[in-house]
Structure formats: C-alpha cells, structure tokens
Design a protein around this motif. Structure first.
Motif, PDB file in Angstrom:
ATOM      1  N   UNK A 128     -24.102  14.281  14.688  1.00 22.55           N
ATOM      2  CA  UNK A 128     -22.717  14.357  14.205  1.00 22.55           C
ATOM      3  C   UNK A 128     -22.362  13.126  13.373  1.00 22.55           C
ATOM      4  N   UNK A 129     -22.846  11.967  13.798  1.00 22.36           N
ATOM      5  CA  UNK A 129     -22.573  10.740  13.048  1.00 22.36           C
ATOM      6  C   UNK A 129     -23.192  10.798  11.655  1.00 22.36           C
ATOM      7  N   UNK A 130     -24.396  11.356  11.547  1.00 20.99           N
ATOM      8  CA  UNK A 130     -25.029  11.439  10.222  1.00 20.99           C
ATOM      9  C   UNK A 130     -24.227  12.358   9.302  1.00 20.99           C
ATOM     10  N   UNK A 131     -23.708  13.449   9.834  1.00 22.02           N
ATOM     11  CA  UNK A 131     -22.897  14.362   9.013  1.00 22.02           C
ATOM     12  C   UNK A 131     -21.592  13.698   8.614  1.00 22.02           C
ATOM     13  N   UNK A 132     -20.979  12.996   9.562  1.00 21.74           N
ATOM     14  CA  UNK A 132     -19.729  12.289   9.302  1.00 21.74           C
ATOM     15  C   UNK A 132     -19.938  11.243   8.204  1.00 21.74           C
ATOM     16  N   UNK A 133     -21.020  10.495   8.309  1.00 21.47           N
ATOM     17  CA  UNK A 133     -21.324   9.462   7.319  1.00 21.47           C
ATOM     18  C   UNK A 133     -21.505  10.073   5.935  1.00 21.47           C
ATOM     19  N   UNK A 134     -22.215  11.172   5.866  1.00 23.81           N
ATOM     20  CA  UNK A 134     -22.416  11.855   4.590  1.00 23.81           C
ATOM     21  C   UNK A 134     -21.077  12.254   3.966  1.00 23.81           C
ATOM     22  N   UNK A 135     -20.207  12.837   4.764  1.00 23.19           N
ATOM     23  CA  UNK A 135     -18.891  13.272   4.271  1.00 23.19           C
ATOM     24  C   UNK A 135     -18.058  12.064   3.857  1.00 23.19           C
ATOM     25  N   UNK A 136     -18.051  11.022   4.678  1.00 19.37           N
ATOM     26  CA  UNK A 136     -17.266   9.818   4.364  1.00 19.37           C
ATOM     27  C   UNK A 136     -17.763   9.159   3.079  1.00 19.37           C
ATOM     28  N   UNK A 137     -19.069   9.090   2.901  1.00 22.31           N
ATOM     29  CA  UNK A 137     -19.608   8.493   1.672  1.00 22.31           C
ATOM     30  C   UNK A 137     -19.211   9.308   0.445  1.00 22.31           C
ATOM     31  N   UNK A 138     -19.238  10.626   0.581  1.00 28.55           N
ATOM     32  CA  UNK A 138     -18.822  11.484  -0.540  1.00 28.55           C
ATOM     33  C   UNK A 138     -17.341  11.278  -0.839  1.00 28.55           C
ATOM     34  N   UNK A 139     -16.516  11.207   0.189  1.00 29.41           N
ATOM     35  CA  UNK A 139     -15.082  11.009  -0.009  1.00 29.41           C
ATOM     36  C   UNK A 139     -14.778   9.612  -0.541  1.00 29.41           C
ATOM     37  N   UNK A 140     -15.579   8.634  -0.182  1.00 31.25           N
ATOM     38  CA  UNK A 140     -15.410   7.275  -0.699  1.00 31.25           C
ATOM     39  C   UNK A 140     -15.512   7.235  -2.212  1.00 31.25           C
ATOM     40  N   UNK A 141     -16.308   8.136  -2.783  1.00 37.80           N
ATOM     41  CA  UNK A 141     -16.462   8.193  -4.236  1.00 37.80           C
ATOM     42  C   UNK A 141     -15.147   8.560  -4.918  1.00 37.80           C
ATOM     43  N   UNK A 142     -14.217   9.128  -4.160  1.00 34.50           N
ATOM     44  CA  UNK A 142     -12.917   9.499  -4.723  1.00 34.50           C
ATOM     45  C   UNK A 142     -11.946   8.329  -4.726  1.00 34.50           C
ATOM     46  N   UNK A 143     -12.376   7.214  -4.142  1.00 30.27           N
ATOM     47  CA  UNK A 143     -11.537   6.022  -4.163  1.00 30.27           C
ATOM     48  C   UNK A 143     -10.481   5.987  -3.078  1.00 30.27           C
ATOM     49  N   UNK A 144     -10.640   6.773  -2.036  1.00 32.48           N
ATOM     50  CA  UNK A 144      -9.654   6.754  -0.960  1.00 32.48           C
ATOM     51  C   UNK A 144     -10.037   5.746   0.115  1.00 32.48           C
ATOM     52  N   UNK A 145      -9.027   5.088   0.649  1.00 32.62           N
ATOM     53  CA  UNK A 145      -9.246   4.156   1.754  1.00 32.62           C
ATOM     54  C   UNK A 145      -9.329   4.893   3.078  1.00 32.62           C
ATOM     55  N   UNK A 146      -9.010   6.179   3.054  1.00 32.20           N
ATOM     56  CA  UNK A 146      -8.996   6.969   4.281  1.00 32.20           C
ATOM     57  C   UNK A 146     -10.213   7.878   4.400  1.00 32.20           C
ATOM     58  N   UNK A 147     -11.299   7.532   3.729  1.00 31.23           N
ATOM     59  CA  UNK A 147     -12.490   8.383   3.728  1.00 31.23           C
ATOM     60  C   UNK A 147     -13.013   8.639   5.139  1.00 31.23           C
ATOM     61  N   UNK A 148     -13.017   7.621   5.971  1.00 32.54           N
ATOM     62  CA  UNK A 148     -13.529   7.774   7.335  1.00 32.54           C
ATOM     63  C   UNK A 148     -12.670   8.754   8.138  1.00 32.54           C
ATOM     64  N   UNK A 149     -11.352   8.585   8.043  1.00 30.04           N
ATOM     65  CA  UNK A 149     -10.435   9.489   8.760  1.00 30.04           C
ATOM     66  C   UNK A 149     -10.536  10.913   8.219  1.00 30.04           C
ATOM     67  N   UNK A 150     -10.591  11.046   6.905  1.00 26.22           N
ATOM     68  CA  UNK A 150     -10.706  12.373   6.302  1.00 26.22           C
ATOM     69  C   UNK A 150     -12.029  13.036   6.673  1.00 26.22           C
ATOM     70  N   UNK A 151     -13.094  12.263   6.763  1.00 32.58           N
ATOM     71  CA  UNK A 151     -14.388  12.814   7.162  1.00 32.58           C
ATOM     72  C   UNK A 151     -14.316  13.376   8.580  1.00 32.58           C
ATOM     73  N   UNK A 152     -13.589  12.693   9.451  1.00 27.79           N
ATOM     74  CA  UNK A 152     -13.395  13.197  10.812  1.00 27.79           C
ATOM     75  C   UNK A 152     -12.640  14.519  10.795  1.00 27.79           C
ATOM     76  N   UNK A 153     -11.594  14.593   9.978  1.00 29.79           N
ATOM     77  CA  UNK A 153     -10.821  15.834   9.865  1.00 29.79           C
ATOM     78  C   UNK A 153     -11.697  16.967   9.331  1.00 29.79           C
ATOM     79  N   UNK A 154     -12.479  16.683   8.305  1.00 29.68           N
ATOM     80  CA  UNK A 154     -13.356  17.703   7.719  1.00 29.68           C
ATOM     81  C   UNK A 154     -14.376  18.171   8.745  1.00 29.68           C
ATOM     82  N   UNK A 155     -15.073  17.236   9.377  1.00 32.76           N
ATOM     83  CA  UNK A 155     -16.115  17.596  10.337  1.00 32.76           C
ATOM     84  C   UNK A 155     -15.544  18.371  11.525  1.00 32.76           C
ATOM     85  N   UNK A 156     -14.440  17.896  12.081  1.00 33.60           N
ATOM     86  CA  UNK A 156     -13.834  18.587  13.220  1.00 33.60           C
ATOM     87  C   UNK A 156     -13.336  19.978  12.834  1.00 33.60           C
TER      88      UNK A 156
END
Length: 190
Positions: A128-156
């Motif tokens: 689950x952490x590897x999937x979360x990291x992948x999503x957060x890294x992709x969202x980070x490319x959008x320039x958001x400071x909330x990539x980690x939180x958004x990745x949790x929302x997406x994964x959940x």
C-alpha cells in the motif's frame, strides 16, 4: 517440460493468485502445492518459513506488479488526473474480466491475515505504501503541497470502490469515484 528452477517462481505466482482470490486462511498448503504440481516438501525447501513466508513474498510480488502497471498507466496518460481515471478504468475492466474474482491483490489477505501475522501485515503495508508513494509523486508534479494527503484520498477511494464493486458484482461504485476524485484534485490545485 518444466524446469526445476522454475518451481519457486511458479509457487509464488500460484500463491499470489490463490491468495488474491480466496484469502490467506481459505488457501491450504495442499492446494498450493497441487496448483504447482510439486511435492509438499518443495514448499518448505523454497520457503523455510512455510505458508506465512510464501504469502508475504507473494504479496510483495503482487504489489510490485500492480505498482508497475499503475506507473505505466499514469505515465501513458496526458496528465495525472486523467491517469488516475485511466487507472480506475483499468481496475474496473480487470474486475469485470475476472467475473469479479480479482479485486485488489492485497485487500483479501490484508483483511484476512494481517492481524495474525506481522510478516504478512508488513508485506501488505509495504504494498500500500508503494502505491501511495507512486500516487503522491505523480500529484507532486502538479505543484500541490497536499500531494501526500490527496494520495491517501485517492488510494482509499479506489480501494473502497474496488471492495464495493467486487462485493456487489458491479463496477459502478468504482467508476463513480473517478469524477469525484477529479473534482477534488482540481479543487485542491486551484
């Protein structure tokens, strides 16, 4: 003729499939070795820790394979938000093609055995952490400071959608989350 050196990988592949569909406790050792066509002793030869070690390694393999698939889908999409939608579509299609037998490769085992085995819990958590990291890294490319939180929302959301879709034998709950995730991500970016 199957080469002897393939036995370990065939055990991992068969175990991953059986655990994915049935869970940990519903999958017996005899079923595992029969699926591979190997003697029972070969399981302990390749996995001295027995079924628990086999399960943890099979879970890691399944998690890595899905992570690679997710990475490919997102990378092949015009943007991250579209990529997330494409991932959801691919998961829904896979679920339909398996006649609702193959949802998340970790969820069944995580719910079934992670409370009984620290090794299995850790393998599921790492996946689950590897999937979360992948999503957060992709969202980070959008320039958001909330990539980690958004990745949790997406994964959940995706994980919950998969569970509902598998249980209901209907991909509508999974497909319904895509537009809501798009709206959520776009709102966070503005």
């Amino acid at each position: 003729m199957v080469r002897r050196t393939d036995t370990r990988q065939r055990m991992l592949d068969s175990a991953a499939e059986l655990f994915h569909q049935q869970g940990y406790h519903a999958t017996g050792l005899n079923q595992l070795v029969a699926a591979v066509g190997a003697p029972k002793g070969s399981l302990y030869f390749h996995f001295p820790g027995g079924k628990e070690q086999l399960a943890a390694e099979a879970i890691r393999q399944s998690a890595d394979r899905l992570c690679d698939q997710l990475r490919t889908i997102v990378a092949g999409s015009p943007d991250v938000v579209t990529g997330i939608g494409n991932v959801i579509d691919a998961l829904a299609t896979s679920l339909e093609e398996s006649d609702f037998q193959r949802g998340c490769p970790l969820a069944t085992v995580a719910l079934d055995a992670s409370g009984d085995s620290e090794e299995i819990r850790k393998a599921c958590a790492d996946g689950y952490t590897s999937w979360h990291t992948l999503i957060a890294e992709a969202l980070n490319q959008l320039g958001t400071e909330k990539a980690d939180q958004l990745a949790t929302v997406v994964l959940a959301s995706v994980e919950g959608g998969l569970l509902l879709a598998k249980t209901l034998h209907d991909t509508a709950p999974l497909r319904a989350i895509a537009p809501h995730l798009t709206t959520t991500i776009e709102r966070e970016l503005s």
